[in-house]
Design a protein around this motif. Sequence first.
Motif, PDB file in Angstrom:
ATOM      1  N   GLY A  22      37.799  39.897  41.553  1.00  0.00           N
ATOM      2  CA  GLY A  22      38.483  40.842  40.689  1.00  0.00           C
ATOM      3  C   GLY A  22      37.609  41.940  40.132  1.00  0.00           C
ATOM      4  O   GLY A  22      38.098  42.810  39.408  1.00  0.00           O
ATOM      5  N   ALA A  23      36.319  41.924  40.456  1.00  0.00           N
ATOM      6  CA  ALA A  23      35.432  42.979  39.969  1.00  0.00           C
ATOM      7  C   ALA A  23      35.764  44.309  40.641  1.00  0.00           C
ATOM      8  O   ALA A  23      36.325  44.346  41.739  1.00  0.00           O
ATOM      9  N   ASP A  24      35.425  45.388  39.993  1.00  0.00           N
ATOM     10  CA  ASP A  24      35.572  46.707  40.604  1.00  0.00           C
ATOM     11  C   ASP A  24      34.410  47.012  41.538  1.00  0.00           C
ATOM     12  O   ASP A  24      34.580  47.656  42.573  1.00  0.00           O
ATOM     13  N   VAL A  25      33.214  46.572  41.150  1.00  0.00           N
ATOM     14  CA  VAL A  25      32.020  46.853  41.939  1.00  0.00           C
ATOM     15  C   VAL A  25      31.036  45.703  41.810  1.00  0.00           C
ATOM     16  O   VAL A  25      30.959  45.055  40.757  1.00  0.00           O
ATOM     17  N   VAL A  26      30.318  45.426  42.889  1.00  0.00           N
ATOM     18  CA  VAL A  26      29.272  44.413  42.892  1.00  0.00           C
ATOM     19  C   VAL A  26      28.020  45.048  43.486  1.00  0.00           C
ATOM     20  O   VAL A  26      28.090  45.705  44.526  1.00  0.00           O
TER      21      VAL A  26
END
Length: 212
Positions: A22-26
């Motif tokens: 569910g993160a926007d960016v990693v």
Amino acid sequence: TEKWRGPLPIVPVSAIAQGVRGADVVVLANFVNDARNAMYCPHKCYGGLDVPDAMNTTDITAANLRRTIRAIHAESPAVVVLVLARYADARQVLYVNERTVDRVAAINEAIKAKIADEPNTHWVDSPFPTGIPMFQTLNGGHANCRGDDVMASYVVEAMFKHKVLAKGLALGGAGCLARTDCGALDLPCCSRAAACHVSPEGGCVPYSAGLQ
């Protein structure tokens, strides 16, 4: 091996993927020591070569990055994965080792090419200037606040470029990176310069020596 990972258990790729679901960016920066291991691990780890070199490790690094990236996208296809380049080696504790700059660049270029086809995945450079203290004295070979600033600015720039952020930072060109005349810089160039930062009062000032 236990010698290199210490007493901590290995974190499986599945746990990483679930942890960032569910993160926007990693941002992935977990391969920086892979090439260094070629100098210390048993030679048979790299096909039995008499003298393994850093480039032997790029296939291993790329394979592990692809596994991690694909596991993340299996959980969250829309997440943007940024792979942060390995930064330079250190010399005399504080400074970039100019003798190995080309080798580090070759390692980065090889890995970048090997993961170029991964969807929703982007490479982020992390160039360190020479002649400026970029490394800690407490943890040898690890970036100090100047190095962290450089990496963070390139990550933010990539997040804006790839539409993770609606607004980015006003950053000067590559020629600003090694500038040390902080008082003479405009704010975009100051934000790019490794030796300088924008003060709370809005001026461009040099980083202090700091505390370790």
